[in-house]
Design a protein around this motif. Structure first.
Motif, mmCIF file in Angstrom:
data_model
loop_
_atom_site.group_PDB
_atom_site.id
_atom_site.type_symbol
_atom_site.label_atom_id
_atom_site.label_comp_id
_atom_site.label_asym_id
_atom_site.label_seq_id
_atom_site.Cartn_x
_atom_site.Cartn_y
_atom_site.Cartn_z
ATOM 1 N N ALA A 41 -8.020 13.625 -8.165
ATOM 2 C CA ALA A 41 -7.830 12.772 -9.783
ATOM 3 C C ALA A 41 -5.886 12.253 -9.817
ATOM 4 O O ALA A 41 -5.846 11.321 -9.407
ATOM 5 N N PHE A 42 -5.394 13.166 -9.118
ATOM 6 C CA PHE A 42 -3.452 13.177 -8.783
ATOM 7 C C PHE A 42 -3.440 11.794 -8.005
ATOM 8 O O PHE A 42 -2.835 10.642 -7.932
ATOM 9 N N ALA A 43 -4.245 11.949 -6.984
ATOM 10 C CA ALA A 43 -3.839 11.175 -5.350
ATOM 11 C C ALA A 43 -4.539 9.766 -6.363
ATOM 12 O O ALA A 43 -4.310 8.179 -6.016
ATOM 13 N N ILE A 44 -5.781 9.256 -6.832
ATOM 14 C CA ILE A 44 -6.524 8.279 -7.806
ATOM 15 C C ILE A 44 -5.680 7.854 -8.680
ATOM 16 O O ILE A 44 -5.236 6.679 -8.494
ATOM 17 N N GLY A 45 -4.468 8.841 -9.956
ATOM 18 C CA GLY A 45 -3.775 8.188 -10.178
ATOM 19 C C GLY A 45 -2.645 7.712 -9.803
ATOM 20 O O GLY A 45 -2.098 6.858 -10.586
ATOM 21 N N LEU A 46 -2.307 8.275 -8.999
ATOM 22 C CA LEU A 46 -1.032 8.387 -8.217
ATOM 23 C C LEU A 46 -1.223 6.695 -7.559
ATOM 24 O O LEU A 46 -0.408 5.801 -7.663
ATOM 25 N N VAL A 47 -2.146 6.445 -7.105
ATOM 26 C CA VAL A 47 -2.619 4.977 -6.024
ATOM 27 C C VAL A 47 -2.525 3.235 -7.113
ATOM 28 O O VAL A 47 -1.964 2.331 -6.946
ATOM 29 N N VAL A 48 -3.801 3.750 -7.933
ATOM 30 C CA VAL A 48 -3.629 3.217 -8.866
ATOM 31 C C VAL A 48 -1.818 2.908 -9.855
ATOM 32 O O VAL A 48 -1.428 1.674 -9.458
ATOM 33 N N ALA A 49 -1.357 4.142 -10.469
ATOM 34 C CA ALA A 49 -0.179 3.633 -11.072
ATOM 35 C C ALA A 49 0.650 2.894 -10.303
ATOM 36 O O ALA A 49 1.192 1.503 -10.520
ATOM 37 N N ALA A 50 0.911 3.500 -9.241
ATOM 38 C CA ALA A 50 1.968 2.508 -7.859
ATOM 39 C C ALA A 50 1.540 1.123 -7.716
ATOM 40 O O ALA A 50 2.518 0.035 -7.593
ATOM 41 N N ASN A 51 0.162 0.411 -7.627
ATOM 42 C CA ASN A 51 0.002 -0.850 -7.254
ATOM 43 C C ASN A 51 0.414 -1.265 -8.446
ATOM 44 O O ASN A 51 0.272 -2.599 -8.340
ATOM 45 N N ALA A 52 -0.121 -0.553 -9.789
ATOM 46 C CA ALA A 52 -0.251 -1.648 -11.298
ATOM 47 C C ALA A 52 0.750 -2.206 -11.589
ATOM 48 O O ALA A 52 1.391 -3.055 -12.032
#
Length: 211
Positions: free
Chosen positions: A66-77
């Motif tokens: 969950a942490f990794a998905i949130g990080l990648v989505v936020a960083a790319n957004a």
């Protein structure tokens, strides 16, 4: 012709001026370090979280996912081009969310709550890493290579914090370690809001160059 404003600053004011120029880059790099540390601590302690909340073996890595998905989505957004725009406020808000995410994890009553908290934690970390990285880059430390060195140092500091968390767990428990992340994130939010300018134009006035 009138001399440039910078040459009119008294000689004894130069150290203070250099300190002010360094401050945005250094505190932005610290913010990045805290966000990287959040990722490393979560990765190193995910099994402790699962054991502490009696998660089944097949789900013990869910908080990390969950942490990794949130990080990648936020960083790319997070926009990586164009004007920074209100960097002080958006960065401070992201760091505040990082502190709240760490607090939610530290106080998680159930494993499901911990998974959701880890996702929020990851979103805040991704936003912080991307935005603070842009601030460090825009500050152009030295010829620009110094900015790269600061971001690299922030990454190494984050990894070191993750390793250190393994030694801190026997003393504070995994909840206590996330409590330490809360303290670090609150300090980062405070100093980021205090020293980082609102936009690109203001940041360029704080340009950090070796002379």
């Amino acid at each position: 012709m009138t001399a440039p404003t910078e040459t009119q600053i008294p000689r004894d004011a130069a150290p203070a001026r250099r300190t002010l120029r360094w401050a945005p880059a250094l505190w932005a790099a610290y913010a990045q370090a805290v966000a990287f540390a959040a990722a490393a601590v979560t990765a190193f302690l995910v099994t402790d979280i699962a054991a502490g909340l009696d998660a089944s073996p097949g789900t013990r890595l869910w908080p990390l996912g969950a942490f990794a998905i949130g990080l990648v989505v936020a960083a790319n957004a997070t926009r990586r081009t164009g004007a920074l725009g209100h960097a002080r406020y958006t960065g401070a808000i992201a760091l505040g969310a990082l502190a709240l995410g760490a607090l939610a994890l530290a106080l998680a009553p159930t494993f499901g709550f911990a998974v959701v908290a880890a996702g929020v934690f990851g979103i805040a970390a991704g936003k912080t890493i991307a935005l603070a990285g842009r601030v460090v880059s825009a500050a152009e430390v030295g010829d620009g290579s110094g900015s790269v060195a600061l971001s690299a140092g922030a990454l190494l500091a984050g990894i070191a914090a993750g390793v250190g968390s393994l030694f801190a767990v026997p003393l504070y428990g995994w909840r206590g370690v996330f409590g330490l992340v809360v303290v670090a994130a609150v300090l980062a939010a405070w100093k980021f809001a205090e020293y980082v300018p609102d936009d690109d134009a203001a940041l360029r006035k704080c340009d950090v160059r070796f002379v």
